[in-house]
Design a protein around this motif. Structure first.
Motif, PDB file in Angstrom:
ATOM      1  N   SER A  18       4.894 -30.591  16.354  1.00  0.00           N
ATOM      2  CA  SER A  18       5.546 -29.668  15.411  1.00  0.00           C
ATOM      3  C   SER A  18       6.586 -28.815  16.146  1.00  0.00           C
ATOM      4  CB  SER A  18       4.497 -28.755  14.770  1.00  0.00           C
ATOM      5  OG  SER A  18       5.148 -27.636  14.193  1.00  0.00           O
ATOM      6  N   THR A  20       8.268 -26.212  15.182  1.00  0.00           N
ATOM      7  CA  THR A  20       8.129 -24.753  14.987  1.00  0.00           C
ATOM      8  C   THR A  20       7.098 -24.200  15.966  1.00  0.00           C
ATOM      9  OG1 THR A  20       6.655 -25.370  13.179  1.00  0.00           O
ATOM     10  CG2 THR A  20       8.831 -24.562  12.575  1.00  0.00           C
ATOM     11  N   LEU A  21       5.989 -24.925  16.087  1.00  0.00           N
ATOM     12  CA  LEU A  21       4.940 -24.469  16.998  1.00  0.00           C
ATOM     13  C   LEU A  21       5.402 -24.614  18.452  1.00  0.00           C
ATOM     14  CD1 LEU A  21       1.766 -25.885  15.174  1.00  0.00           C
ATOM     15  CD2 LEU A  21       2.722 -23.582  15.061  1.00  0.00           C
ATOM     16  N   GLY A  43       6.840 -19.163  11.635  1.00  0.00           N
ATOM     17  CA  GLY A  43       6.717 -18.456  10.360  1.00  0.00           C
ATOM     18  C   GLY A  43       5.307 -17.962  10.157  1.00  0.00           C
ATOM     19  N   LYS A 105      -1.887 -27.061   5.926  1.00  0.00           N
ATOM     20  CA  LYS A 105      -1.366 -28.276   6.576  1.00  0.00           C
ATOM     21  C   LYS A 105      -2.403 -29.395   6.495  1.00  0.00           C
ATOM     22  CE  LYS A 105       1.116 -27.645  10.438  1.00  0.00           C
ATOM     23  NZ  LYS A 105       1.379 -27.363  11.868  1.00  0.00           N
ATOM     24  N   TRP A 129      10.103 -28.695   5.110  1.00  0.00           N
ATOM     25  CA  TRP A 129       9.222 -28.147   6.150  1.00  0.00           C
ATOM     26  C   TRP A 129       8.863 -29.257   7.130  1.00  0.00           C
ATOM     27  CZ3 TRP A 129       3.403 -27.977   6.313  1.00  0.00           C
ATOM     28  CH2 TRP A 129       2.974 -27.305   7.460  1.00  0.00           C
ATOM     29  N   ASN A 179      10.274 -23.313   2.670  1.00  0.00           N
ATOM     30  CA  ASN A 179      10.439 -23.180   4.101  1.00  0.00           C
ATOM     31  C   ASN A 179      11.281 -24.388   4.491  1.00  0.00           C
ATOM     32  OD1 ASN A 179      10.224 -23.076   6.850  1.00  0.00           O
ATOM     33  ND2 ASN A 179       7.998 -23.325   6.949  1.00  0.00           N
ATOM     34  N   LYS A 242      -0.333 -17.305   4.576  1.00  0.00           N
ATOM     35  CA  LYS A 242       0.845 -16.447   4.415  1.00  0.00           C
ATOM     36  C   LYS A 242       0.522 -15.258   3.522  1.00  0.00           C
ATOM     37  CE  LYS A 242       2.636 -20.067   6.365  1.00  0.00           C
ATOM     38  NZ  LYS A 242       3.314 -20.311   7.605  1.00  0.00           N
ATOM     39  N   ARG A 377      17.113 -21.855  11.661  1.00  0.00           N
ATOM     40  CA  ARG A 377      16.192 -21.022  10.882  1.00  0.00           C
ATOM     41  C   ARG A 377      15.772 -19.779  11.655  1.00  0.00           C
ATOM     42  NH1 ARG A 377       9.965 -22.340   9.406  1.00  0.00           N
ATOM     43  NH2 ARG A 377       9.727 -21.293  11.422  1.00  0.00           N
TER      44      ARG A 377
END
Ligand code: PMP
Ligand code: GLU
Length: 402
Positions: A18, A20-21, A43, A105, A129, A179, A242, A377
């Motif tokens: 991932s 983002t991670l 996020g 997820k 996403w 997202n 979230k 982003r």
């Protein structure tokens, strides 16, 4: 003699970690090494899990609620989720139409595993996403990317959608608010999806993980409000990550047709067994308790959104759609691509994000991770002080490009 390396299965070779991670981990490592990193990457709300939710988690531990739970999640939690949907949205679900999973997820993973065969195509509005394509691919399915235009505020254009439909299309993933764009889908787009889905017997996956974070009063059109009969072909994904700042507790949930939920429970019984018992009790406190926390969080995000959008659109040649929900902005920096600094050419979003990280100490996620290279982003789920400092650094870093 060195032993030969153990080979890996084919399925993992096409999957990347991932992004983002990965950026978040890199930012945190640089920060731990003493660098003054401003982190706009991952996020997750910069709020603590509300006290009453944490207390419920502690009470679960102290009360010995530490054993296996039913595979789909504890009944009280599934009942509370049904009550929330009935009261908040007017949607009727029974507890056996709900699966609680180890985060949203994981819910997506479970549904993809039970729905898609090799050769099945799944439509993914793009930018998307980061985890949708690999989750589809791990199930053997084929992601099909349907472009969303910045000029249309990243809404889904029904005419364009139809261009991507084939006889192999099995379904579509909707994510509104989105997202990475923060955009919401219009009623007109949802009507087009509904019509195609009924005509072609599609599954609709509605990822509603950001549905408590919607700014302004336009409301949030939802596929189930187009026609309640669509419940028979819709999986609604949500969770507390979230809405209740509970990303680390790993609780998500899916509502949908009984036979699909039952199939997802089969997968869950053979993989994770159940989500953490303690985290389920905490999520129960979130779902059954007062709902003012997400409202307060949204109030805190709004001035940050307004500020970051104003700053970004104030930078020459940067365009930025105003996010209607979630806590991301997705500005277009393509006017800066092709420029260079100190012999370093910025040839796309990865190069720009690397430059921002290394030279301006700003952690962001390159747009290519979401399938759209012109963009970067920024998550604004961080303090106003960091956003102010970050925007000043961004302006300076871009001004240095020639
Ligand atoms: N969907 C979207 C669009 C997301 O951004 C996230 C955040 N990671 C998720 C689903 C899943 O969230 P989680 O697994 O943390 O519950
Ligand atoms: N959804 C968040 C993000 O996009 C968390 C990271 C992840 O799960 O990919 O940053």
């Amino acid at each position: 003699m060195e032993a030969p390396m153990i080979p890996l299965a084919e399925r993992i070779k096409q999957i990347k970690p991932s992004p983002t991670l990965a950026v978040d981990a890199k930012a945190k490592a640089l920060k731990a090494g003493g660098a003054d990193i401003l982190n706009f990457s991952v996020g997750e709300p910069d709020f603590d899990t509300p006290l009453h939710v944490r207390e419920a988690g502690k009470a679960a531990i102290d009360g010995g609620f530490t054993r296996y739970t039913p595979v789909p999640g504890i009944l009280e939690l599934r009942q509370a989720i049904c009550r929330r949907y009935a009261e908040d949205r007017g949607w009727q679900y029974e507890p056996d139409q709900i699966q609680v999973s180890c985060g949203g997820k994981h819910g997506l993973y479970n549904m993809a595993q039970v729905l898609f065969n090799p050769g099945d195509e799944v439509l993914i509005p793009t930018p998307y996403w980061v985890s949708y394509p690999p989750i589809i691919q791990l199930a053997g399915g084929t992601p099909v990317f349907v472009p969303l235009a910045e000029e249309r505020n990243f809404d889904l254009d029904p005419a364009i959608l139809r261009d991507y439909v084939t006889d192999r299309t099995r379904g579509i993933i909707l994510n509104s608010p989105s997202n990475p764009t923060g955009s919401v889908l219009s009623r007109q787009a949802l009507e087009a999806v509904a019509q195609l889905a009924v005509e072609r017997n599609w599954i609709i996956i509605s990822d509603d993980i950001y549905d408590t974070i919607v700014y302004g009063d336009g409301g949030l059109p939802h596929i189930l409000d187009i026609d309640p009969a669509l419940q028979a072909r819709t999986l609604v994904l949500n969770g507390v990550s979230k809405s209740f700042a509970m990303t680390g507790w790993r609780i998500g949930y899916t509502a949908g047709p009984k036979h699909i939920i039952a199939a997802m429970n089969k997968i869950q019984s053979q993989s994770t067994s159940n989500p953490s018992s303690v985290a389920q009790k905490a999520a129960l406190a979130a779902a059954a308790g007062p709902q003012d926390f997400p409202v307060e969080m949204k109030k805190a995000f709004l001035p940050r959104r307004d500020y970051i959008v104003r700053e970004l659109t104030g930078i020459p040649r940067v365009t930025c759609v105003v996010p209607k929900g979630a806590f991301y902005v997705f500005p277009n920096f393509s006017a800066y691509y092709g420029k260079s600094v100190k012999g370093r050419v910025i040839d796309g979003s990865v190069a720009l994000a690397d430059y921002l990280l290394e030279e301006a100490l700003l952690a962001t996620v390159p747009g290519i991770a979401f399938g759209c290279d012109p963009f970067i982003r920024f998550s604004f789920a961080t303090s106003m002080a960091i956003i102010e400092k970050g925007m000043a650094r961004l302006r300076e870093a871009l001004a240095a490009l020639a």
